[in-house]
Structure formats: C-alpha cells, structure tokens
Motif scaffolding. Structure first.
Motif, PDB file in Angstrom:
ATOM      1  N   VAL A 156       0.864  -1.184   0.000  1.00  0.00           N
ATOM      2  CA  VAL A 156       0.000   0.000   0.000  1.00  0.00           C
ATOM      3  C   VAL A 156       0.896   1.229   0.000  1.00  0.00           C
ATOM      4  O   VAL A 156       1.870   1.306   0.754  1.00  0.00           O
ATOM      5  CB  VAL A 156      -0.919   0.025   1.244  1.00  0.00           C
ATOM      6  N   ASP A 157       0.552   2.183  -0.841  1.00  0.00           N
ATOM      7  CA  ASP A 157       1.213   3.488  -0.834  1.00  0.00           C
ATOM      8  C   ASP A 157       0.234   4.443  -0.150  1.00  0.00           C
ATOM      9  O   ASP A 157      -0.730   4.894  -0.763  1.00  0.00           O
ATOM     10  CB  ASP A 157       1.509   3.925  -2.265  1.00  0.00           C
ATOM     11  N   PRO A 158       0.450   4.714   1.153  1.00  0.00           N
ATOM     12  CA  PRO A 158      -0.523   5.521   1.898  1.00  0.00           C
ATOM     13  C   PRO A 158      -0.558   6.965   1.393  1.00  0.00           C
ATOM     14  O   PRO A 158       0.476   7.541   1.061  1.00  0.00           O
ATOM     15  CB  PRO A 158      -0.032   5.443   3.339  1.00  0.00           C
ATOM     16  N   GLN A 159      -1.757   7.488   1.302  1.00  0.00           N
ATOM     17  CA  GLN A 159      -1.988   8.875   0.902  1.00  0.00           C
ATOM     18  C   GLN A 159      -1.246   9.230  -0.389  1.00  0.00           C
ATOM     19  O   GLN A 159      -0.699  10.316  -0.540  1.00  0.00           O
ATOM     20  CB  GLN A 159      -1.594   9.829   2.027  1.00  0.00           C
ATOM     21  N   ALA A 160      -1.249   8.321  -1.338  1.00  0.00           N
ATOM     22  CA  ALA A 160      -0.526   8.521  -2.599  1.00  0.00           C
ATOM     23  C   ALA A 160      -1.103   9.669  -3.417  1.00  0.00           C
ATOM     24  O   ALA A 160      -0.371  10.356  -4.123  1.00  0.00           O
ATOM     25  CB  ALA A 160      -0.551   7.234  -3.413  1.00  0.00           C
ATOM     26  N   ILE A 161      -2.400   9.871  -3.307  1.00  0.00           N
ATOM     27  CA  ILE A 161      -3.068  10.927  -4.071  1.00  0.00           C
ATOM     28  C   ILE A 161      -3.834  11.805  -3.097  1.00  0.00           C
ATOM     29  O   ILE A 161      -4.540  11.309  -2.217  1.00  0.00           O
ATOM     30  CB  ILE A 161      -4.016  10.324  -5.131  1.00  0.00           C
ATOM     31  N   TYR A 162      -3.686  13.106  -3.284  1.00  0.00           N
ATOM     32  CA  TYR A 162      -4.441  14.081  -2.496  1.00  0.00           C
ATOM     33  C   TYR A 162      -5.263  14.895  -3.482  1.00  0.00           C
ATOM     34  O   TYR A 162      -4.721  15.567  -4.361  1.00  0.00           O
ATOM     35  CB  TYR A 162      -3.504  14.981  -1.693  1.00  0.00           C
ATOM     36  N   CYS A 163      -6.585  14.790  -3.367  1.00  0.00           N
ATOM     37  CA  CYS A 163      -7.478  15.385  -4.352  1.00  0.00           C
ATOM     38  C   CYS A 163      -8.720  15.930  -3.655  1.00  0.00           C
ATOM     39  O   CYS A 163      -9.364  15.222  -2.875  1.00  0.00           O
ATOM     40  CB  CYS A 163      -7.851  14.315  -5.372  1.00  0.00           C
ATOM     41  N   ASP A 164      -9.037  17.161  -3.934  1.00  0.00           N
ATOM     42  CA  ASP A 164     -10.251  17.796  -3.402  1.00  0.00           C
ATOM     43  C   ASP A 164     -10.352  17.657  -1.884  1.00  0.00           C
ATOM     44  O   ASP A 164     -11.418  17.343  -1.340  1.00  0.00           O
ATOM     45  CB  ASP A 164     -11.501  17.216  -4.068  1.00  0.00           C
ATOM     46  N   GLY A 165      -9.228  17.864  -1.202  1.00  0.00           N
ATOM     47  CA  GLY A 165      -9.211  17.862   0.258  1.00  0.00           C
ATOM     48  C   GLY A 165      -9.235  16.492   0.901  1.00  0.00           C
ATOM     49  O   GLY A 165      -9.429  16.376   2.108  1.00  0.00           O
ATOM     50  N   LYS A 166      -9.038  15.434   0.108  1.00  0.00           N
ATOM     51  CA  LYS A 166      -9.079  14.081   0.651  1.00  0.00           C
ATOM     52  C   LYS A 166      -7.869  13.285   0.162  1.00  0.00           C
ATOM     53  O   LYS A 166      -7.464  13.406  -0.996  1.00  0.00           O
ATOM     54  CB  LYS A 166     -10.373  13.388   0.214  1.00  0.00           C
ATOM     55  N   SER A 167      -7.336  12.461   1.043  1.00  0.00           N
ATOM     56  CA  SER A 167      -6.213  11.583   0.688  1.00  0.00           C
ATOM     57  C   SER A 167      -6.720  10.206   0.276  1.00  0.00           C
ATOM     58  O   SER A 167      -7.698   9.703   0.836  1.00  0.00           O
ATOM     59  CB  SER A 167      -5.267  11.415   1.882  1.00  0.00           C
ATOM     60  N   TYR A 168      -6.028   9.611  -0.685  1.00  0.00           N
ATOM     61  CA  TYR A 168      -6.377   8.275  -1.177  1.00  0.00           C
ATOM     62  C   TYR A 168      -5.133   7.397  -1.149  1.00  0.00           C
ATOM     63  O   TYR A 168      -4.077   7.782  -1.670  1.00  0.00           O
ATOM     64  CB  TYR A 168      -6.900   8.334  -2.616  1.00  0.00           C
ATOM     65  N   ASP A 169      -5.267   6.227  -0.568  1.00  0.00           N
ATOM     66  CA  ASP A 169      -4.204   5.233  -0.621  1.00  0.00           C
ATOM     67  C   ASP A 169      -4.247   4.551  -1.985  1.00  0.00           C
ATOM     68  O   ASP A 169      -5.308   4.440  -2.605  1.00  0.00           O
ATOM     69  CB  ASP A 169      -4.394   4.146   0.441  1.00  0.00           C
ATOM     70  N   GLU A 170      -3.084   4.073  -2.434  1.00  0.00           N
ATOM     71  CA  GLU A 170      -3.032   3.255  -3.626  1.00  0.00           C
ATOM     72  C   GLU A 170      -2.559   1.853  -3.239  1.00  0.00           C
ATOM     73  O   GLU A 170      -1.647   1.711  -2.423  1.00  0.00           O
ATOM     74  CB  GLU A 170      -2.077   3.823  -4.674  1.00  0.00           C
ATOM     75  N   LEU A 171      -3.219   0.860  -3.814  1.00  0.00           N
ATOM     76  CA  LEU A 171      -2.762  -0.511  -3.680  1.00  0.00           C
ATOM     77  C   LEU A 171      -1.734  -0.766  -4.780  1.00  0.00           C
ATOM     78  O   LEU A 171      -1.947  -0.412  -5.934  1.00  0.00           O
ATOM     79  CB  LEU A 171      -3.921  -1.499  -3.811  1.00  0.00           C
ATOM     80  N   LEU A 172      -0.627  -1.373  -4.395  1.00  0.00           N
ATOM     81  CA  LEU A 172       0.419  -1.730  -5.352  1.00  0.00           C
ATOM     82  C   LEU A 172       0.194  -3.182  -5.727  1.00  0.00           C
ATOM     83  O   LEU A 172       0.077  -4.056  -4.869  1.00  0.00           O
ATOM     84  CB  LEU A 172       1.792  -1.524  -4.702  1.00  0.00           C
ATOM     85  N   MET A 173       0.109  -3.429  -7.032  1.00  0.00           N
ATOM     86  CA  MET A 173      -0.200  -4.775  -7.511  1.00  0.00           C
ATOM     87  C   MET A 173       0.881  -5.237  -8.481  1.00  0.00           C
ATOM     88  O   MET A 173       1.519  -4.407  -9.158  1.00  0.00           O
ATOM     89  CB  MET A 173      -1.581  -4.810  -8.168  1.00  0.00           C
ATOM     90  N   VAL A 174       1.071  -6.542  -8.564  1.00  0.00           N
ATOM     91  CA  VAL A 174       2.120  -7.113  -9.392  1.00  0.00           C
ATOM     92  C   VAL A 174       1.625  -8.387 -10.064  1.00  0.00           C
ATOM     93  O   VAL A 174       0.776  -9.092  -9.518  1.00  0.00           O
ATOM     94  CB  VAL A 174       3.383  -7.394  -8.538  1.00  0.00           C
ATOM     95  N   ARG A 175       2.190  -8.636 -11.218  1.00  0.00           N
ATOM     96  CA  ARG A 175       1.958  -9.913 -11.915  1.00  0.00           C
ATOM     97  C   ARG A 175       3.323 -10.417 -12.372  1.00  0.00           C
ATOM     98  O   ARG A 175       4.044  -9.723 -13.102  1.00  0.00           O
ATOM     99  CB  ARG A 175       1.055  -9.739 -13.121  1.00  0.00           C
ATOM    100  N   LEU A 176       3.667 -11.609 -11.911  1.00  0.00           N
ATOM    101  CA  LEU A 176       4.897 -12.253 -12.363  1.00  0.00           C
ATOM    102  C   LEU A 176       4.577 -13.013 -13.641  1.00  0.00           C
ATOM    103  O   LEU A 176       3.560 -13.682 -13.744  1.00  0.00           O
ATOM    104  CB  LEU A 176       5.451 -13.179 -11.293  1.00  0.00           C
ATOM    105  N   MET A 177       5.460 -12.945 -14.610  1.00  0.00           N
ATOM    106  CA  MET A 177       5.211 -13.545 -15.912  1.00  0.00           C
ATOM    107  C   MET A 177       5.749 -14.970 -15.962  1.00  0.00           C
ATOM    108  O   MET A 177       6.682 -15.320 -15.354  1.00  0.00           O
ATOM    109  CB  MET A 177       5.859 -12.707 -17.003  1.00  0.00           C
TER     110      MET A 177
END
Length: 177
Positions: A156-177
């Motif tokens: 998780v990337d906490p507070q990755a985006i700050y938009c319109d007065g609110k913070s949003y976490d981003e989930l980091l996802m991966v796919r191994l080939m």
C-alpha cells in the motif's frame, strides 16, 4: 497487434496507438482525469493546458520500450491503457501499467481486461518478467479486474493521491510472468 473483442453491445477493436490518434487521445485522457481525479496522479488542469506538441510527443515516443493501447468502436476511442518498460539494464526486466480508462457507457463489458491482457502480451513478447501497477484503494471494480488478470496486491502506498481535500491510498499490484 490488433485484437477484435465481442461485447454484448458490439464488437470493439483493441489496437496500438497511432500518431493520428493525437486529438482523440488528448480528449480521452482529459475525460479520464476530469471524471475521476482521485484515480490518477496526473492533474486535469495541468494536462488540459499542455500544447498539442505535448500529446504528439507522448505518441511519438512509443516504441519498443512503451506502448499505449486503445479500445475503439467504429474508429472512436472508448478506452486506453499504457505500459512502459523499465529504463535501465537493472529494471528493464519489468514494466508498469498506467492510465487505464474505459468510458462509462462501455464499462462492465470486460474491455479493461482486454486492454490489460494486450499489455501483458506486449510484455511477454519482450521477455518482461514482472508487471506492476497502482490502483486507488477505493476503486473496487478496477481491483477486481486486475485480480482477474493475474495481479496480486503486494503493498500500500498511503496517501498517494491528495485530491479535493481528501487523501487516497493506492494498492500496489504485481503480476509475475
């Protein structure tokens, strides 16, 4: 690398970007940034103010190290997804997916999955071993889509985006080939 995809609405095409797509690409990307500002780290106003050359450069810079794919219906762009390979000898075994967007009226038809899967195929053809992406934690539909495409959450990337007065976490996802 064009793929035809049947949906309940109609058949669509998923294909690589072309330099002639510049105006439609700009419009689609600005639509995504405007309608879902919390889902993208890029800013609508900043991108809207960019000259046409900025958008031309984005399409001209595509090649063996990056690609943008578009979903089209009757030659109209309805969705997009980009992929970029790592840019050094130590990171070029990996790639990142960015800018996934499908217009509202075309959602729930597995078009995003089609876009992601063509990016996976592009990566496979280049010997890429790992693909990463980030998705805002509140976007349950996108998370389900990426999971169906073989991605798993690794952080998780906490507070990755700050938009319109609110913070949003981003989930980091991966796919191994």
């Amino acid at each position: 690398m064009e793929t035809l995809m049947k949906t309940p609405r109609d058949t669509i095409s998923i294909r690589p970007a072309q330099t002639t797509d510049v105006q439609a690409f700009r419009s689609l990307r600005l639509e995504a940034l405007h309608n879902h500002p919390e889902s993208f780290s890029s800013d609508y106003v900043t991108n809207r103010e960019q000259p046409l050359e900025f958008w031309v450069d984005k399409l001209h810079s595509l090649g063996s190290e990056s690609m943008i794919f578009f979903a089209t219906h009757n030659d109209r762009l309805i969705g997009m997804c980009g992929i970029v390979r790592g840019n050094s000898p130590k990171t070029n075994h990996g790639a990142s997916i960015w800018g996934v967007y499908v217009q509202r009226e075309w959602r729930d038809l597995d078009i995003a999955e089609g876009l992601i899967n063509i990016c996976i195929e592009w990566a496979r053809e280049r010997g890429i071993k790992i693909i990463r992406l980030a998705v805002v934690a509140t976007n349950a539909a996108a998370i389900r889509c990426y999971s169906r495409c073989g991605f798993t959450i690794y952080g998780v990337d906490p507070q990755a985006i700050y938009c319109d007065g609110k913070s949003y976490d981003e989930l980091l996802m991966v796919r191994l080939m």
